[in-house]
Scaffold this motif. Sequence first.
Motif, PDB file in Angstrom:
ATOM      1  N   TYR A 101      39.561 111.352  77.254  1.00 18.68           N
ATOM      2  CA  TYR A 101      40.548 110.655  76.426  1.00 18.68           C
ATOM      3  C   TYR A 101      39.986 109.327  75.907  1.00 18.68           C
ATOM      4  N   MET A 109      39.790 107.938  72.058  1.00 16.82           N
ATOM      5  CA  MET A 109      40.264 106.628  71.597  1.00 16.82           C
ATOM      6  C   MET A 109      39.138 105.804  70.984  1.00 16.82           C
ATOM      7  N   HIS A 134      47.618 102.953  71.058  1.00 17.20           N
ATOM      8  CA  HIS A 134      46.910 104.233  71.133  1.00 17.20           C
ATOM      9  C   HIS A 134      47.492 105.205  70.101  1.00 17.20           C
ATOM     10  N   GLN A 135      48.795 105.248  70.014  1.00 19.53           N
ATOM     11  CA  GLN A 135      49.461 106.131  69.048  1.00 19.53           C
ATOM     12  C   GLN A 135      49.048 105.760  67.624  1.00 19.53           C
ATOM     13  N   ILE A 189      45.397 106.943  66.932  1.00 23.44           N
ATOM     14  CA  ILE A 189      45.285 108.400  66.776  1.00 23.44           C
ATOM     15  C   ILE A 189      45.950 108.866  65.491  1.00 23.44           C
ATOM     16  N   ASP A 192      47.517 113.846  69.580  1.00 25.00           N
ATOM     17  CA  ASP A 192      48.717 113.113  69.969  1.00 25.00           C
ATOM     18  C   ASP A 192      49.347 113.728  71.221  1.00 25.00           C
ATOM     19  N   ARG A 227      47.457 112.366  74.031  1.00 26.20           N
ATOM     20  CA  ARG A 227      47.874 110.978  74.279  1.00 26.20           C
ATOM     21  C   ARG A 227      49.140 110.946  75.125  1.00 26.20           C
ATOM     22  N   ARG A 268      48.326 111.873  78.641  1.00 23.46           N
ATOM     23  CA  ARG A 268      47.686 110.734  79.305  1.00 23.46           C
ATOM     24  C   ARG A 268      48.738 109.745  79.800  1.00 23.46           C
TER      25      ARG A 268
END
Length: 148
Positions: A51, A55, A77-78, A81, A99, A102, A105
């Motif tokens: 992950y 990123m 992070h969103q 991505i 996504d 994400r 995660r």
Amino acid sequence: MSLSNLQAIGRLQAQPPDPAAMARLLQAARQNLADARLAQVSSGNRFDAAYKCIMQCAMLGLWAHGWRTSTSQPGHHQTAIQTLDQTLGVSKQDLIVLDALRRQRNVNDYEGDPIADATLHACLQAAEKLLGHTLRWLRTEHPEWELA
């Protein structure tokens, strides 16, 4: 939403491209993917490393366009991505997969849910695919940076 619109609402900040910093981040992405492939490491840590590679590629895309996420804002992070289609030309279908990883995660980090083997495998595949895509994009769009 466009990158400039994301800046207007505080999700992105301008940052001039820095090829030396980008080379370090690219090396970190490669190392994280290598670490994620180590079978003797737990599934959770392998997932985290894969992950991180994802990123780092997303950040490279933003940095190459003169942006960085506002880490003081929730959801950075969103944001990273979900802008990959604009920064690196990643397909919408791949964005959906990234996504979902994400979100997984977040569930693992904040609720302690274990990482299933299928989820680890999906994250490894997605990280390998995105790193390869990022390298090709950099070679094509910015050969002068000599990053890839």
